[in-house]
Design a protein around this motif. Structure first.
Motif, short mmCIF file in Angstrom:
data_model
loop_
_atom_site.label_atom_id
_atom_site.label_comp_id
_atom_site.label_asym_id
_atom_site.label_seq_id
_atom_site.Cartn_x
_atom_site.Cartn_y
_atom_site.Cartn_z
N THR A 1 0.83 -1.21 0.00
CA THR A 1 0.00 0.00 0.00
C THR A 1 0.87 1.26 0.00
OG1 THR A 1 -1.59 -1.27 1.29
CG2 THR A 1 -1.99 1.09 1.11
N GLU B 1 -4.87 -4.85 -2.29
CA GLU B 1 -5.77 -5.88 -1.76
C GLU B 1 -6.43 -6.69 -2.87
OE1 GLU B 1 -5.05 -3.30 -0.02
OE2 GLU B 1 -4.92 -3.96 2.07
N ARG C 1 -6.30 3.85 6.21
CA ARG C 1 -5.13 3.01 6.40
C ARG C 1 -5.34 2.04 7.56
NH1 ARG C 1 -0.47 4.03 3.78
NH2 ARG C 1 -0.25 1.83 4.29
N GLY C 2 -4.84 0.83 7.35
CA GLY C 2 -5.05 -0.20 8.36
C GLY C 2 -6.46 -0.75 8.34
N SER D 1 -8.09 -3.08 6.94
CA SER D 1 -8.48 -4.48 6.78
C SER D 1 -9.10 -5.06 8.06
CB SER D 1 -7.29 -5.33 6.36
OG SER D 1 -6.81 -4.89 5.13
N1 ASP Z 1 -3.16 -2.41 3.21
C1 ASP Z 1 -3.81 -1.36 3.92
C2 ASP Z 1 -2.82 -0.49 4.64
O1 ASP Z 1 -1.63 -0.72 4.57
C3 ASP Z 1 -4.86 -1.88 4.84
C4 ASP Z 1 -4.36 -2.78 5.95
O2 ASP Z 1 -3.22 -3.21 5.95
O3 ASP Z 1 -5.16 -3.07 6.84
O4 ASP Z 1 -3.20 0.47 5.25
#
Ligand code: ASP
Ligand code: MG
Length: 444
Positions: A40, A109, A189-190, A192
């Motif tokens: 990402t 993703e 971000r984050g 998932s």
């Molecule tokens: N790939 C995305 C990110 O790096 C979502 C995740 O990792 O949860 O933010």
């Protein structure tokens, strides 16, 4: 079952994660995956470079990303042709809007979920890939979209339930979705973890497993106390208080949709799949220890604003907090007296500008290099004497500020940074001298 970036970072990690899924086949797993580690960031960097006209550098990143992905899946060429076209277009337009950022980031993703589904099948399991953009329907706040629950529920049920009932593993990319008109979005971000919680809550999962690269939540930072225990079970509120301390674990708010439905969330280590992890629940169950964890954050700055104008006046705090609002700086702890206010900051990015704006309000004193220590536990609600016990082990350490009461499961105070390690070690030795084996266990 959600697998984070490090749990799918290369072929070995993906295989390991697939076997973790295999072990749970009878429980009908729905798998949510993050982009492969670092993807990402790479995608967003490539997009930003392209929009700045540095198309050569953007293409180099695309090249490296393609290499990593092509090692994991044969049929990635088409995705990368489209990504390159997109990067070229960004170069021509010269801007990178939130909407386009989401589109570029979504490749991570999209690819990782295709890779994971393919790997499950090649290992001989019945698996099916579901496109998050067909199921996770969101509003159009690009970069931080929220799911529209009723459509998402219907779509997820249609896309996944028949496969789950037929014993097939369903694999979907986390973090991404689409608006009802089909425009790609991301959940932030984050995100998932958030995707996993949404899927779990809408499909009424038995539990949600967040597979990551740590054993779970700990009684304190093991770099400070090597004998720190792993916390087997923690309530959502307790976990939320600890979130600020940046433990490399999930942000509890992202799993709120599941917790609200009373679905337990587990944090588990994909490198040690036999571990029991940490279970996050809606209600705390009885624990014989007074606290669950001691968190510490160094690099805190304490500002004290003193002014006789504050005496008997109203509107002072408003004026004070407006300064922090204007500079988009969050304040973490506050203590007031009749003539002064102390507050803590953990970001110094706008400190000079803040100081300038504070001066008209009164004298400002700065203490840098402070540390925030925070004791968290549901039992603090019911137990008197916590301050005496905590400070009892720190007779020679100067306490700069104290806060208790806001959420009565948290007792926090500020010490000089140089005292932080000693303070945490002594507190840990006292509060975790004996442990409730139902709630804590040795780490590792
Ligand atoms: N790939 C995305 C990110 O790096 C979502 C995740 O990792 O949860 O933010
Ligand atoms: Mg991640």
């Amino acid at each position: 079952m959600k697998f984070g970036g490090t749990s799918v970072e290369d072929a070995a990690a993906i295989n390991r994660s697939c076997h973790i899924v295999e072990q749970r086949l009878p429980r009908k797993p729905f798998v949510v995956v993050s982009a492969i580690g670092g993807a990402t960031n790479n995608l967003l960097e490539a997009g930003a470079l392209a929009a700045r006209g540095e198309i050569g550098k953007a293409m180099e990143i695309a090249e490296r990303l393609e290499k990593r992905h092509a090692e994991l899946l044969e049929s990635t060429a088409e995705q990368f042709i489209r990504l390159r076209e997109l990067l070229k277009a960004l170069g021509a337009i010269g801007e990178f809007s939130p909407r386009t950022q989401d589109l570029v980031a979504s490749y991570g993703e999209v690819l990782s979920s295709l890779i994971f589904a393919d790997r499950m099948k090649r290992l001989g399991f019945d698996a099916v890939h579901v496109d998050a953009r067909q199921c996770l329907i969101t509003d159009d706040r690009f970069g931080k979209a929220s799911p529209i629950v009723d459509i998402t529920t219907v779509r997820l049920e249609e896309a996944a339930r028949p496969h789950l009932n037929a014993g097939r593993v369903v694999v979907m990319g986390g973090y991404i979705g689409a608006t009802s008109t089909g425009v790609t979005t991301t959940l932030g971000r984050g995100g998932s973890d958030y995707s996993a919680a949404i899927v779990g809550a809408t499909l009424n999962a038995e539990e949600i497993q967040i597979w990551t690269d740590v054993d779970g939540m700990m009684t304190t930072d093991p770099r400070i106390v090597p004998t720190a225990w792993k916390v087997r079970e923690i309530s959502f509120d307790e976990a939320s208080e600890l979130a600020y301390f940046g433990a490399k674990v999930l942000h509890p708010l992202t799993v709120l949709p599941a917790v609200e439905k009373n679905i337990p969330v587990y944090i588990l280590n994909s490198r040690k799949p036999v571990g029991t992890g940490t279970r996050i629940t809606r209600e705390a169950r009885p624990c014989r220890n007074l606290i669950k964890s001691i968190a510490v954050k160094k690099g805190i700055t304490v500002l004290t604003v003193s002014s006789s104008r504050m005496l008997m006046a109203h509107g002072f705090l408003k004026a004070l907090f407006e300064v922090f609002d204007r500079h988009r700086t969050s304040v973490d702890m506050v203590a007031t007296s009749e003539v002064s206010v102390s507050l803590t900051l953990d970001s110094l990015s706008s400190l000079d500008a803040i100081l300038e704006d504070l001066r008209p309000l009164g004298d400002v004193e700065i203490t840098s290099k402070a540390a925030l220590i925070c004791l968290v536990g549901n039992n603090l609600k019911y137990t008197p004497g916590v301050a005496r016990r905590a400070f009892g082990s720190l007779p020679d350490i100067n306490i700069l500020m104290v806060s208790h009461g806001a959420s009565n499961i948290n007792f926090s105070f500020i010490v000089d940074e140089k005292d932080a390690t000693t303070a945490v070690q002594r507190l840990h030795a006292d509060f975790f001298n004996e442990i409730d084996p139902e709630v804590f266990e040795p780490a590792g």
